[in-house]
Design an enzyme around this catalytic site. Structure first.
Site, PDB file in Angstrom:
ATOM      1  N   PHE A 159       0.824  -1.219   0.000  1.00 12.31           N
ATOM      2  CA  PHE A 159       0.000   0.000   0.000  1.00 12.31           C
ATOM      3  C   PHE A 159       0.859   1.270   0.000  1.00 12.31           C
ATOM      4  O   PHE A 159       0.388   2.344  -0.316  1.00 12.31           O
ATOM      5  CB  PHE A 159      -1.008   0.002   1.164  1.00 12.31           C
ATOM      6  CG  PHE A 159      -0.405   0.087   2.541  1.00 12.31           C
ATOM      7  CD1 PHE A 159      -0.239  -1.053   3.308  1.00 12.31           C
ATOM      8  CD2 PHE A 159      -0.020   1.315   3.071  1.00 12.31           C
ATOM      9  CE1 PHE A 159       0.319  -0.975   4.573  1.00 12.31           C
ATOM     10  CE2 PHE A 159       0.533   1.392   4.340  1.00 12.31           C
ATOM     11  CZ  PHE A 159       0.710   0.243   5.086  1.00 12.31           C
ATOM     12  N   ARG A 160       2.156   1.109   0.351  1.00 16.47           N
ATOM     13  CA  ARG A 160       3.067   2.254   0.293  1.00 16.47           C
ATOM     14  C   ARG A 160       3.648   2.433  -1.114  1.00 16.47           C
ATOM     15  O   ARG A 160       4.289   3.413  -1.400  1.00 16.47           O
ATOM     16  CB  ARG A 160       4.232   2.076   1.268  1.00 16.47           C
ATOM     17  CG  ARG A 160       3.829   2.163   2.705  1.00 16.47           C
ATOM     18  CD  ARG A 160       5.062   2.053   3.588  1.00 16.47           C
ATOM     19  NE  ARG A 160       4.714   1.485   4.864  1.00 16.47           N
ATOM     20  CZ  ARG A 160       4.690   0.195   5.131  1.00 16.47           C
ATOM     21  NH1 ARG A 160       5.024  -0.671   4.205  1.00 16.47           N
ATOM     22  NH2 ARG A 160       4.345  -0.249   6.312  1.00 16.47           N
ATOM     23  N   GLN A 199       6.247  -8.033   8.889  1.00 16.73           N
ATOM     24  CA  GLN A 199       5.534  -6.757   8.973  1.00 16.73           C
ATOM     25  C   GLN A 199       4.206  -6.856   8.232  1.00 16.73           C
ATOM     26  O   GLN A 199       3.427  -5.916   8.222  1.00 16.73           O
ATOM     27  CB  GLN A 199       6.383  -5.648   8.344  1.00 16.73           C
ATOM     28  CG  GLN A 199       7.693  -5.424   9.080  1.00 16.73           C
ATOM     29  CD  GLN A 199       8.548  -4.378   8.399  1.00 16.73           C
ATOM     30  OE1 GLN A 199       9.159  -4.617   7.357  1.00 16.73           O
ATOM     31  NE2 GLN A 199       8.580  -3.199   8.962  1.00 16.73           N
ATOM     32  N   HIS A 234       3.036  -6.081  13.030  1.00 15.82           N
ATOM     33  CA  HIS A 234       1.966  -5.110  12.796  1.00 15.82           C
ATOM     34  C   HIS A 234       0.577  -5.726  12.958  1.00 15.82           C
ATOM     35  O   HIS A 234      -0.411  -5.165  12.504  1.00 15.82           O
ATOM     36  CB  HIS A 234       2.117  -4.481  11.407  1.00 15.82           C
ATOM     37  CG  HIS A 234       3.357  -3.639  11.287  1.00 15.82           C
ATOM     38  ND1 HIS A 234       3.876  -3.229  10.077  1.00 15.82           N
ATOM     39  CD2 HIS A 234       4.175  -3.131  12.224  1.00 15.82           C
ATOM     40  CE1 HIS A 234       4.975  -2.513  10.284  1.00 15.82           C
ATOM     41  NE2 HIS A 234       5.179  -2.432  11.581  1.00 15.82           N
ATOM     42  N   CYS A 244     -13.881  -6.660  19.389  1.00 12.66           N
ATOM     43  CA  CYS A 244     -14.814  -5.595  19.777  1.00 12.66           C
ATOM     44  C   CYS A 244     -14.070  -4.621  20.692  1.00 12.66           C
ATOM     45  O   CYS A 244     -13.440  -5.024  21.664  1.00 12.66           O
ATOM     46  CB  CYS A 244     -16.011  -6.199  20.497  1.00 12.66           C
ATOM     47  SG  CYS A 244     -17.078  -4.945  21.248  1.00 12.66           S
ATOM     48  N   CYS A 259     -16.206  -4.835  24.405  1.00 12.32           N
ATOM     49  CA  CYS A 259     -16.183  -6.018  25.278  1.00 12.32           C
ATOM     50  C   CYS A 259     -15.037  -6.970  24.972  1.00 12.32           C
ATOM     51  O   CYS A 259     -14.804  -7.928  25.698  1.00 12.32           O
ATOM     52  CB  CYS A 259     -17.523  -6.764  25.215  1.00 12.32           C
ATOM     53  SG  CYS A 259     -17.764  -7.707  23.696  1.00 12.32           S
ATOM     54  N   CYS A 275     -20.246  -5.350  17.068  1.00 10.61           N
ATOM     55  CA  CYS A 275     -20.241  -6.575  17.863  1.00 10.61           C
ATOM     56  C   CYS A 275     -21.659  -7.135  18.012  1.00 10.61           C
ATOM     57  O   CYS A 275     -22.589  -6.382  18.311  1.00 10.61           O
ATOM     58  CB  CYS A 275     -19.653  -6.250  19.239  1.00 10.61           C
ATOM     59  SG  CYS A 275     -19.701  -7.594  20.414  1.00 10.61           S
ATOM     60  N   THR A 308      11.967  -6.140   2.100  1.00  9.91           N
ATOM     61  CA  THR A 308      11.773  -4.860   2.781  1.00  9.91           C
ATOM     62  C   THR A 308      12.916  -3.927   2.441  1.00  9.91           C
ATOM     63  O   THR A 308      14.060  -4.359   2.311  1.00  9.91           O
ATOM     64  CB  THR A 308      11.666  -5.014   4.319  1.00  9.91           C
ATOM     65  OG1 THR A 308      11.767  -3.722   4.921  1.00  9.91           O
ATOM     66  CG2 THR A 308      12.761  -5.910   4.872  1.00  9.91           C
ATOM     67  N   SER A 309      12.587  -2.658   2.275  1.00  8.11           N
ATOM     68  CA  SER A 309      13.625  -1.668   1.990  1.00  8.11           C
ATOM     69  C   SER A 309      14.307  -1.250   3.288  1.00  8.11           C
ATOM     70  O   SER A 309      15.267  -0.499   3.282  1.00  8.11           O
ATOM     71  CB  SER A 309      13.000  -0.452   1.321  1.00  8.11           C
ATOM     72  OG  SER A 309      12.056   0.120   2.204  1.00  8.11           O
TER      73      SER A 309
HETATM   74 ZN   LIG Z   1     -18.731  -6.322  22.180  1.00  9.16          ZN
END
Ligand SMILES: [Zn+2]
Length: 243
Positions: free
Chosen positions: A35-36, A105, A123, A131, A134, A152, A193-194
């Site tokens: 995505f980068r 990552q 990550h 949730c 909770c 939830c 990875t760079s």
């Molecule tokens: Zn919940």
């Protein structure tokens, strides 16, 4: 290049304490775009008017949940993606007792799909969701199959992926485990990875051995520190050394 691959093949054959550290490049060969990367940034800017880094930040999540989940469903989740030769090679090395841990990552679950067991996800992962009220756990399908903001089914709270967003801190237990494995490793293979993104660059400093291997399509800022540098697709490398 052949000599370099032969040397890596020999090192791997002789070791039973290999640790792998991987980035987005490991998954791009499975069709998951970084995505980068240019395309990811271009698509996101044209569709939402902000960068992927902005959307994937804690502040943005708090204020724009609809857009956040729209982006995740359209651009971050790839349920059809399959592991490639690198994922399978690493799983095989672990099964043979040669590889101790995969540190990644990536948030796409492909190492587990390939059969790896000891995967440290720095990550987090899109495949675990919880949730925010909770704490109830949900799988990725629950988020993919809900419309708009997922809630939830027990308490109505917002369900979010267990990924580390920008501005959020990494899980300290996972980081400590990563440091432990890297500092004891005989061979540290870094791939896809760079090494520009935190915490990748810092983690290398914990490696004390003399077999630091860097596999990346283009050169990185750390090439001069490596004992072996291979500028190839990572899947190809694993094909050659394990095939
Ligand atoms: Zn919940």
């Amino acid at each position: 290049m052949e000599n370099t691959l032969d040397r890596l093949k020999k090192w791997v054959a002789e070791s039973n304490n290999i640790v792998f550290f991987g980035g987005a490049g490991v998954s791009t060969e499975s069709g998951i775009p970084d995505f980068r990367g240019e395309q990811g940034i271009y698509n996101t800017l044209s569709e939402y008017g902000v960068s992927p880094e902005t959307i994937l930040s804690h502040t943005f999540f708090e204020n724009n949940k609809e857009v956040f989940f729209d982006y995740c469903r359209k651009h971050l989740v790839f349920p059809q993606a399959k592991p490639n030769a690198a994922h399978y090679g690493l799983a095989r090395l672990e099964a043979e007792g040669k590889l101790k841990a995969v540190i990644t990552q990536n948030i796409d679950n492909l190492h587990q799909k390939a059969g790896s067991r000891n995967v440290l996800e720095l990550h987090g992962t899109l495949y675990r969701n919880y949730c925010t009220v909770c704490g109830k756990r949900f799988d990725m399908d629950y988020v993919l199959n809900s419309k708009g903001i997922p809630h939830c089914d027990s308490c109505g709270g917002v369900v979010r992926p267990d990924v580390v967003l920008y501005e959020e801190s990494l899980d300290m237990d996972t980081m400590e485990m990563a440091v432990k494995y890297i500092s004891k490793a005989d061979i540290l293979i870094i791939g896809g990875t760079s090494l520009a993104v935190y915490p990748a660059a810092g983690l290398i400093n914990y490696y004390k051995g003399d077999k630091l291997v860097l596999i990346n399509k283009s050169s990185t800022a750390m090439d001069s520190r490596a004992d072996l540098v291979i500028h190839m697709n990572i899947g190809q490398v694993f094909d050659k050394i394990l095939g």
